[in-house]
Scaffold this motif. Structure first.
Motif, short mmCIF file in Angstrom:
data_model
loop_
_atom_site.label_atom_id
_atom_site.label_comp_id
_atom_site.label_asym_id
_atom_site.label_seq_id
_atom_site.Cartn_x
_atom_site.Cartn_y
_atom_site.Cartn_z
N ARG A 231 0.86 -1.17 0.06
CA ARG A 231 0.00 -0.04 -0.04
C ARG A 231 0.99 1.20 -0.09
NH1 ARG A 231 -3.13 -2.54 3.86
NH2 ARG A 231 -2.27 -1.29 5.70
N ALA A 232 2.03 1.09 0.64
CA ALA A 232 2.90 2.49 1.14
C ALA A 232 3.53 2.79 -0.62
CB ALA A 232 3.79 2.19 2.18
N ILE A 233 3.95 2.01 -1.23
CA ILE A 233 4.59 2.06 -2.43
C ILE A 233 4.04 1.74 -3.80
CG2 ILE A 233 6.92 1.73 -3.45
CD1 ILE A 233 7.93 0.66 -0.66
N PRO A 234 3.28 2.57 -4.41
CA PRO A 234 2.32 2.23 -5.39
C PRO A 234 3.29 1.73 -6.63
CG PRO A 234 2.09 4.27 -4.52
CD PRO A 234 2.96 4.14 -4.09
N SER A 235 4.65 2.11 -6.65
CA SER A 235 5.20 1.43 -7.98
C SER A 235 5.77 0.00 -7.84
CB SER A 235 6.39 2.43 -8.45
OG SER A 235 7.23 2.71 -7.14
N LEU A 236 5.61 -0.20 -6.31
CA LEU A 236 6.40 -1.86 -6.35
C LEU A 236 5.94 -2.97 -7.15
CD1 LEU A 236 8.66 -1.83 -4.32
CD2 LEU A 236 7.23 -2.77 -2.65
N LYS A 237 6.73 -3.52 -7.74
CA LYS A 237 6.30 -4.82 -8.41
C LYS A 237 6.81 -6.07 -7.88
CE LYS A 237 6.25 -2.38 -12.77
NZ LYS A 237 6.76 -2.15 -14.18
N MET A 238 7.76 -5.95 -6.93
CA MET A 238 8.34 -7.32 -6.24
C MET A 238 8.76 -6.89 -4.84
SD MET A 238 9.84 -10.43 -7.22
CE MET A 238 10.51 -10.27 -8.94
#
Length: 257
Positions: A231-238
């Motif tokens: 939730r905190a990091i929208p760009s995260l994929k892994m």
């Protein structure tokens, strides 16, 4: 001497190599100038060994087309280009020096073409002297004693990977200007508050994060910890080596208070 990508180990204790490094903290440290000299010696010895091995294979009848590109006795960068010294080297690994490196001194500024700088498994407490490393894409500082993220702004337009697992970090301040940062490893530090990961929201290109082993994980169940960071990091994929599926992100967002 090699580096693991994340610095993560399933063991709750640090590797023997790190504990051995810790035992040397009261002894004389290696400065970066001497560490670079030692690295050059190793690189030259490796190049000579590869050339010798190929010469033996050729003598035994190996065809010329089988010759490895790095078996010519010269020093090669990862991309195959030849380098003659630190100033034109693209990957420099000063890992696990004995005695350890305790300070990132000004000698590092004499590595203008360096794209990958490995300083893991030393005794470095403060990040610094990176101003002239204008091509640096990967900086490995895992297994040191770094308490704060400072002096990284000179790498704002180049740094893509930052490896900091097994340090003493409590906060994640100091990363917001790293516009190209894609990969961040901060496993097994001292981050006790999930709110620290929200600071990474500003790193809009951040795709991969390894954060397991921090105190905040121990204070929460694994699923809740994962959802909170997603939730905190929208760009995260892994996250922690596992891909974030669209359904998982949607579920995490639904639980947002």
């Amino acid at each position: 001497r090699t580096e693991s990508l994340s610095g993560f180990s399933p063991s709750k204790t640090r590797p023997l190599c790190h504990r051995a490094t810790a035992s040397l903290r009261m002894s004389k440290n290696t400065n970066c100038k001497n560490a670079i000299k030692e690295w050059m010696k190793r690189e030259k010895a490796m190049a000579e060994m590869k050339a010798k091995e190929w010469a033996e294979k050729k003598e035994a009848g190996a065809p010329d087309e089988d010759m490895p590109v790095d078996a010519d006795g010269q020093l090669h960068n990862p991309d195959g280009s030849v380098f003659t010294g630190p100033k034109d080297a693209k990957k420099i690994t000063l890992i696990g020096m004995i005695p350890p490196i305790a300070k990132m001194d000004k000698q590092l500024n004499d590595l203008p073409l360096c794209e990958h700088l490995g300083l893991s498994t030393n005794n470095i407490g403060t990040i610094g002297n990176l101003k002239e490393l204008r091509n640096l894409k990967t900086l490995s500082l895992s297994r040191n004693v770094i308490k704060a993220l400072k002096n990284l702004d000179p790498l704002a337009d180049t740094l893509e990977q930052l490896w900091l697992s097994y340090n003493l970090l409590e906060k994640l301040d100091g990363l917001s200007k790293l516009r190209k940062l894609r990969i961040l490893y901060v496993a097994n530090n001292k981050i006790a508050d999930f709110a620290e990961f929200a600071k990474l929201k500003e790193n809009t290109n951040l795709e991969e994060l390894v954060a397991i082993g921090n105190p905040c994980y121990l204070a929460s169940d694994a699923k809740t910890a994962r959802a909170t960071i997603i939730r905190a990091i929208p760009s995260l994929k892994m996250l922690d080596g596992t891909r974030i599926e669209l359904s998982e992100r949607e579920e995490a967002e639904e639980k947002k208070e």
